[in-house]
Design a protein around this motif. Structure first.
Motif, PDB file in Angstrom:
ATOM      1  N   VAL A  99       0.624  -1.151   0.015  1.00 19.76           N
ATOM      2  CA  VAL A  99       0.163  -0.118  -0.104  1.00 19.76           C
ATOM      3  C   VAL A  99       0.822   1.336   0.105  1.00 19.76           C
ATOM      4  O   VAL A  99       0.761   2.125  -0.612  1.00 19.76           O
ATOM      5  N   LEU A 100       1.874   1.087   0.801  1.00 16.12           N
ATOM      6  CA  LEU A 100       2.813   2.373   0.761  1.00 16.12           C
ATOM      7  C   LEU A 100       3.513   2.617  -0.459  1.00 16.12           C
ATOM      8  O   LEU A 100       3.687   3.668  -0.743  1.00 16.12           O
ATOM      9  N   ALA A 101       3.976   1.423  -1.054  1.00 11.10           N
ATOM     10  CA  ALA A 101       4.544   1.780  -2.375  1.00 11.10           C
ATOM     11  C   ALA A 101       3.604   2.247  -3.481  1.00 11.10           C
ATOM     12  O   ALA A 101       4.034   3.030  -4.316  1.00 11.10           O
ATOM     13  N   MET A 102       2.442   1.609  -3.336  1.00  8.13           N
ATOM     14  CA  MET A 102       1.414   2.278  -4.421  1.00  8.13           C
ATOM     15  C   MET A 102       1.101   3.557  -4.048  1.00  8.13           C
ATOM     16  O   MET A 102       1.109   4.362  -5.185  1.00  8.13           O
ATOM     17  N   ALA A 103       1.026   3.971  -2.859  1.00  7.48           N
ATOM     18  CA  ALA A 103       0.795   5.416  -2.524  1.00  7.48           C
ATOM     19  C   ALA A 103       1.866   6.223  -3.034  1.00  7.48           C
ATOM     20  O   ALA A 103       1.465   7.371  -3.659  1.00  7.48           O
ATOM     21  N   GLY A 104       3.119   5.843  -2.786  1.00 10.74           N
ATOM     22  CA  GLY A 104       4.220   6.687  -3.181  1.00 10.74           C
ATOM     23  C   GLY A 104       4.187   6.910  -4.897  1.00 10.74           C
ATOM     24  O   GLY A 104       4.536   7.754  -5.553  1.00 10.74           O
ATOM     25  N   GLY A 105       3.860   5.654  -5.438  1.00 13.25           N
ATOM     26  CA  GLY A 105       3.903   5.871  -6.848  1.00 13.25           C
ATOM     27  C   GLY A 105       2.802   6.715  -7.478  1.00 13.25           C
ATOM     28  O   GLY A 105       2.996   7.326  -8.386  1.00 13.25           O
ATOM     29  N   VAL A 106       1.790   6.763  -6.797  1.00  9.65           N
ATOM     30  CA  VAL A 106       0.733   7.755  -7.249  1.00  9.65           C
ATOM     31  C   VAL A 106       1.261   9.015  -7.082  1.00  9.65           C
ATOM     32  O   VAL A 106       1.019   9.939  -8.044  1.00  9.65           O
ATOM     33  N   LEU A 107       1.643   9.404  -5.753  1.00 14.10           N
ATOM     34  CA  LEU A 107       1.922  10.819  -5.641  1.00 14.10           C
ATOM     35  C   LEU A 107       3.267  11.262  -6.630  1.00 14.10           C
ATOM     36  O   LEU A 107       3.222  12.158  -7.220  1.00 14.10           O
ATOM     37  N   VAL A 108       4.213  10.392  -6.812  1.00 18.25           N
ATOM     38  CA  VAL A 108       5.208  10.598  -7.757  1.00 18.25           C
ATOM     39  C   VAL A 108       4.684  10.800  -9.199  1.00 18.25           C
ATOM     40  O   VAL A 108       5.005  11.550  -9.786  1.00 18.25           O
TER      41      VAL A 108
END
Length: 67
Positions: free
Chosen positions: A7-16
């Protein structure tokens, strides 16, 4: 991987992705929304301007809250 890490990796990818999209956007948001609406209309999908603006505002607010 633990589910929380995913979930953290996905959220980070979305923000980037959102940040890169804003930096390299070819046109102003208003013009882009008009083009998207025109494209969807050509495919038979009609959007009301008020709903599109409301969705855009909600997305912008969500992105600023997560930043």
């Amino acid at each position: 991987m633990k589910p929380f890490n995913v979930v953290l990796a996905m959220a980070g990818g979305v923000l980037v992705g959102a940040a890169v999209g804003m930096l390299f956007a070819p046109d102003k948001g208003e013009n882009t929304r008009k083009e998207v609406a025109k494209f969807l209309k050509s495919k038979g999908i009609v959007l009301k301007k008020k709903k599109v603006e409301q969705l855009a505002n909600e997305l912008a607010e969500e992105m600023s809250d997560n930043a």
